[in-house]
Write a protein that holds these residues in place. Structure first.
Motif, PDB file in Angstrom:
ATOM      1  N   GLU A 208       0.922  -1.318  -0.043  1.00  0.00           N
ATOM      2  CA  GLU A 208      -0.101  -0.132   0.037  1.00  0.00           C
ATOM      3  C   GLU A 208       1.109   1.303  -0.125  1.00  0.00           C
ATOM      4  O   GLU A 208       0.357   2.213  -0.660  1.00  0.00           O
ATOM      5  CB  GLU A 208      -0.919  -0.042   1.155  1.00  0.00           C
ATOM      6  N   VAL A 209       1.994   1.200   0.976  1.00  0.00           N
ATOM      7  CA  VAL A 209       2.751   2.459   0.747  1.00  0.00           C
ATOM      8  C   VAL A 209       3.508   2.537  -0.563  1.00  0.00           C
ATOM      9  O   VAL A 209       3.549   3.654  -0.955  1.00  0.00           O
ATOM     10  CB  VAL A 209       3.892   2.388   2.102  1.00  0.00           C
ATOM     11  N   ILE A 210       4.031   1.456  -1.110  1.00  0.00           N
ATOM     12  CA  ILE A 210       4.797   1.737  -2.218  1.00  0.00           C
ATOM     13  C   ILE A 210       4.008   2.044  -3.473  1.00  0.00           C
ATOM     14  O   ILE A 210       4.302   2.834  -4.552  1.00  0.00           O
ATOM     15  CB  ILE A 210       5.769   0.501  -2.538  1.00  0.00           C
ATOM     16  N   ASN A 211       2.678   1.606  -3.348  1.00  0.00           N
ATOM     17  CA  ASN A 211       1.802   1.889  -4.562  1.00  0.00           C
ATOM     18  C   ASN A 211       1.361   3.324  -4.513  1.00  0.00           C
ATOM     19  O   ASN A 211       1.312   3.932  -5.727  1.00  0.00           O
ATOM     20  CB  ASN A 211       0.637   0.817  -4.473  1.00  0.00           C
ATOM     21  N   LYS A 212       1.123   3.818  -3.413  1.00  0.00           N
ATOM     22  CA  LYS A 212       0.997   5.363  -3.373  1.00  0.00           C
ATOM     23  C   LYS A 212       2.076   6.035  -3.937  1.00  0.00           C
ATOM     24  O   LYS A 212       1.912   7.094  -4.487  1.00  0.00           O
ATOM     25  CB  LYS A 212       0.452   5.472  -1.969  1.00  0.00           C
ATOM     26  N   LYS A 213       3.346   5.683  -3.565  1.00  0.00           N
ATOM     27  CA  LYS A 213       4.501   6.315  -3.980  1.00  0.00           C
ATOM     28  C   LYS A 213       4.719   6.189  -5.529  1.00  0.00           C
ATOM     29  O   LYS A 213       4.931   7.384  -6.285  1.00  0.00           O
ATOM     30  CB  LYS A 213       5.571   5.611  -3.079  1.00  0.00           C
ATOM     31  N   THR A 214       4.471   5.003  -6.123  1.00  0.00           N
ATOM     32  CA  THR A 214       4.733   4.962  -7.512  1.00  0.00           C
ATOM     33  C   THR A 214       3.694   5.784  -8.272  1.00  0.00           C
ATOM     34  O   THR A 214       3.925   6.040  -9.412  1.00  0.00           O
ATOM     35  CB  THR A 214       4.905   3.549  -7.900  1.00  0.00           C
ATOM     36  N   GLU A 215       2.281   5.823  -7.723  1.00  0.00           N
ATOM     37  CA  GLU A 215       1.250   6.197  -8.529  1.00  0.00           C
ATOM     38  C   GLU A 215       1.484   7.803  -8.522  1.00  0.00           C
ATOM     39  O   GLU A 215       1.222   8.320  -9.708  1.00  0.00           O
ATOM     40  CB  GLU A 215      -0.209   6.207  -7.722  1.00  0.00           C
ATOM     41  N   GLY A 216       2.162   8.541  -7.489  1.00  0.00           N
ATOM     42  CA  GLY A 216       2.353  10.049  -7.719  1.00  0.00           C
ATOM     43  C   GLY A 216       3.770  10.197  -8.136  1.00  0.00           C
ATOM     44  O   GLY A 216       4.268  11.332  -8.307  1.00  0.00           O
ATOM     45  N   PHE A 217       4.652   9.195  -8.349  1.00  0.00           N
ATOM     46  CA  PHE A 217       6.126   9.460  -8.613  1.00  0.00           C
ATOM     47  C   PHE A 217       6.438  10.408  -9.610  1.00  0.00           C
ATOM     48  O   PHE A 217       7.295  11.316  -9.427  1.00  0.00           O
ATOM     49  CB  PHE A 217       6.673   8.046  -8.680  1.00  0.00           C
ATOM     50  N   LYS A 218       5.882  10.286 -10.801  1.00  0.00           N
ATOM     51  CA  LYS A 218       6.114  11.213 -11.901  1.00  0.00           C
ATOM     52  C   LYS A 218       5.989  12.599 -11.758  1.00  0.00           C
ATOM     53  O   LYS A 218       6.471  13.683 -12.335  1.00  0.00           O
ATOM     54  CB  LYS A 218       5.562  10.688 -13.157  1.00  0.00           C
ATOM     55  N   ASN A 219       5.088  12.899 -10.708  1.00  0.00           N
ATOM     56  CA  ASN A 219       4.379  14.303 -10.230  1.00  0.00           C
ATOM     57  C   ASN A 219       5.291  15.063  -9.451  1.00  0.00           C
ATOM     58  O   ASN A 219       5.052  16.136  -9.151  1.00  0.00           O
ATOM     59  CB  ASN A 219       2.959  14.302  -9.920  1.00  0.00           C
ATOM     60  N   ILE A 220       6.313  14.116  -8.793  1.00  0.00           N
ATOM     61  CA  ILE A 220       7.119  14.812  -7.723  1.00  0.00           C
ATOM     62  C   ILE A 220       7.851  16.072  -8.287  1.00  0.00           C
ATOM     63  O   ILE A 220       8.561  15.832  -9.479  1.00  0.00           O
ATOM     64  CB  ILE A 220       8.108  13.770  -7.180  1.00  0.00           C
ATOM     65  N   SER A 221       7.844  16.938  -7.860  1.00  0.00           N
ATOM     66  CA  SER A 221       8.600  18.350  -8.361  1.00  0.00           C
ATOM     67  C   SER A 221      10.236  18.039  -8.538  1.00  0.00           C
ATOM     68  O   SER A 221      10.913  17.515  -7.602  1.00  0.00           O
ATOM     69  CB  SER A 221       8.633  19.433  -7.277  1.00  0.00           C
ATOM     70  N   ASN A 222      10.636  18.446  -9.845  1.00  0.00           N
ATOM     71  CA  ASN A 222      11.921  18.027 -10.040  1.00  0.00           C
ATOM     72  C   ASN A 222      12.440  16.657 -10.029  1.00  0.00           C
ATOM     73  O   ASN A 222      13.624  16.498 -10.015  1.00  0.00           O
ATOM     74  CB  ASN A 222      13.082  19.047  -9.215  1.00  0.00           C
ATOM     75  N   ILE A 223      11.686  15.733 -10.163  1.00  0.00           N
ATOM     76  CA  ILE A 223      12.103  14.231 -10.178  1.00  0.00           C
ATOM     77  C   ILE A 223      12.898  13.795 -11.158  1.00  0.00           C
ATOM     78  O   ILE A 223      13.888  13.067 -10.619  1.00  0.00           O
ATOM     79  CB  ILE A 223      10.741  13.408 -10.184  1.00  0.00           C
ATOM     80  N   ASP A 224      12.960  14.527 -12.312  1.00  0.00           N
ATOM     81  CA  ASP A 224      13.880  14.282 -13.510  1.00  0.00           C
ATOM     82  C   ASP A 224      15.376  14.760 -12.844  1.00  0.00           C
ATOM     83  O   ASP A 224      16.241  13.873 -13.064  1.00  0.00           O
ATOM     84  CB  ASP A 224      13.668  14.871 -14.704  1.00  0.00           C
ATOM     85  N   LYS A 225      15.309  15.926 -12.377  1.00  0.00           N
ATOM     86  CA  LYS A 225      16.694  16.373 -11.901  1.00  0.00           C
ATOM     87  C   LYS A 225      17.376  15.628 -10.678  1.00  0.00           C
ATOM     88  O   LYS A 225      18.594  14.942 -10.582  1.00  0.00           O
ATOM     89  CB  LYS A 225      16.515  17.866 -11.531  1.00  0.00           C
ATOM     90  N   THR A 226      16.361  14.979  -9.762  1.00  0.00           N
ATOM     91  CA  THR A 226      16.666  14.137  -8.804  1.00  0.00           C
ATOM     92  C   THR A 226      17.338  13.065  -9.122  1.00  0.00           C
ATOM     93  O   THR A 226      18.247  12.462  -8.787  1.00  0.00           O
ATOM     94  CB  THR A 226      15.434  14.033  -7.858  1.00  0.00           C
ATOM     95  N   LEU A 227      16.755  12.163 -10.083  1.00  0.00           N
ATOM     96  CA  LEU A 227      17.243  11.019 -10.610  1.00  0.00           C
ATOM     97  C   LEU A 227      18.493  11.034 -11.486  1.00  0.00           C
ATOM     98  O   LEU A 227      19.439  10.338 -11.336  1.00  0.00           O
ATOM     99  CB  LEU A 227      16.099  10.501 -11.426  1.00  0.00           C
ATOM    100  N   ALA A 228      18.355  12.273 -12.340  1.00  0.00           N
ATOM    101  CA  ALA A 228      19.679  12.422 -13.083  1.00  0.00           C
ATOM    102  C   ALA A 228      20.724  12.669 -12.045  1.00  0.00           C
ATOM    103  O   ALA A 228      21.852  12.044 -12.314  1.00  0.00           O
ATOM    104  CB  ALA A 228      19.540  13.713 -13.836  1.00  0.00           C
ATOM    105  N   THR A 229      20.728  13.237 -10.982  1.00  0.00           N
ATOM    106  CA  THR A 229      21.981  13.341 -10.067  1.00  0.00           C
ATOM    107  C   THR A 229      22.292  12.149  -9.325  1.00  0.00           C
ATOM    108  O   THR A 229      23.409  11.807  -9.214  1.00  0.00           O
ATOM    109  CB  THR A 229      21.512  14.545  -9.141  1.00  0.00           C
TER     110      THR A 229
END
Length: 283
Positions: A208-229
């Motif tokens: 339940e915790v991880i599913n909630k996290k992955t559902e909204g993962f792409k909408n996290i602010s600046n997630i692309d930059k976080t991943l790249a770093t």
């Protein structure tokens, strides 16, 4: 507080787990989720599930299906990433091989026997019309081992997730000659039978915790930059990867498992098929 051990590859797919752990989201459910990075990949994680070194593995679909059929006392509880894994086919930068077809009858570097890198070598060989019985393997354990083997000529090509390997292409260590997407969803979550029997509610809470996290993962602010770093990637590459990647919150359906097993059987990766109840347990 219940302690649960979990293992996965140190790759961008698994950042949702780390964010949830760092944000104490499992702890809020009275769960101490202890993560172990496994750079060796699926073959190593299958071994860890068998030995009890981990309770949960975020693992390649084809590898765990094969190992459960071979006796691994675990079950798939959910699909984690629904999109295919895009395996890049890599040679050393100065290799004489220019195309995928040039690689017939050459030696492929694999992390270990039963690993995704070995199983996908069979998928690629079948796609190319090669004789899969003729495949030759060099065990290299990790991506660093692959760099050594290809550079020294101990192996000729190496298949690994395209985006995670791209820095080695950009820096002139490897050259990518092609891609081979998995013909199925790439990652599932597998849990040891003992844990499923004794602590099903804990596993349900973790999902339940991880599913909630992955559902909204792409909408996290600046997630692309976080991943790249974090994963030493170019932001543009991460943005492309994000556009191609879909996380799942669903159980593995029976028809999809049948399709996966039929393909693995056809490729002679498995010599028998398991029943749905032997391989999958929906929580």
């Amino acid at each position: 507080m219940t302690t649960i051990k979990i293992a996965g590859v140190p790759e961008h797919f698994n950042l949702p787990w780390h964010l949830a752990i760092d944000n104490n989201e499992f702890e809020a459910q009275n769960i101490d989720l202890k993560w172990t990075d496994v750079p060796e990949g699926t073959g190593k994680m299958c071994q860890m599930l068998r030995s009890g070194e981990t309770d949960i593995a975020v693992i390649l679909t084809e590898g765990i299906v094969k190992d459960i059929i071979a006796g691994n006392p675990s079950k798939i509880v959910q699909v984690y990433v629904a999109s295919p894994l895009i395996w890049g086919i890599h040679v050393a930068a100065n290799s004489i091989y220019k195309t995928v077809s040039d690689l017939e009858n050459t030696k492929v570097a694999i992390s270990r026997l039963g690993s995704g890198s070995q199983l996908m070598a069979y998928v690629n060989a079948n796609n190319q019309g090669w004789k899969t019985n003729d495949l030759q393997f060099e065990i290299i354990n990790t991506i660093d081992g692959a760099v050594e083997a290809l550079t020294a000529g101990a192996a000729d090509y190496f298949m690994w997730e395209r985006f995670m390997t791209k820095p080695l292409v950009d820096s002139g260590v490897f050259r990518r000659v092609g891609d081979c997407p998995t013909p199925w969803p790439c990652f599932v979550i597998a849990v040891r039978d003992e844990i499923l029997e004794k602590q099903p509610e804990i596993i349900k809470s973790i999902l339940e915790v991880i599913n909630k996290k992955t559902e909204g993962f792409k909408n996290i602010s600046n997630i692309d930059k976080t991943l790249a770093t974090k994963y030493h990637q170019k932001t543009a590459d991460i943005q492309e990867w994000l556009s191609l990647t879909e996380w799942s919150q669903d159980a593995l359906p029976k028809n999809l498992l049948n399709n996966i097993q039929n393909q693995l059987f056809q490729l002679k990766i498995i010599d028998k098929k398991g029943t749905f109840d032997e391989i999958v347990k929906a929580i």
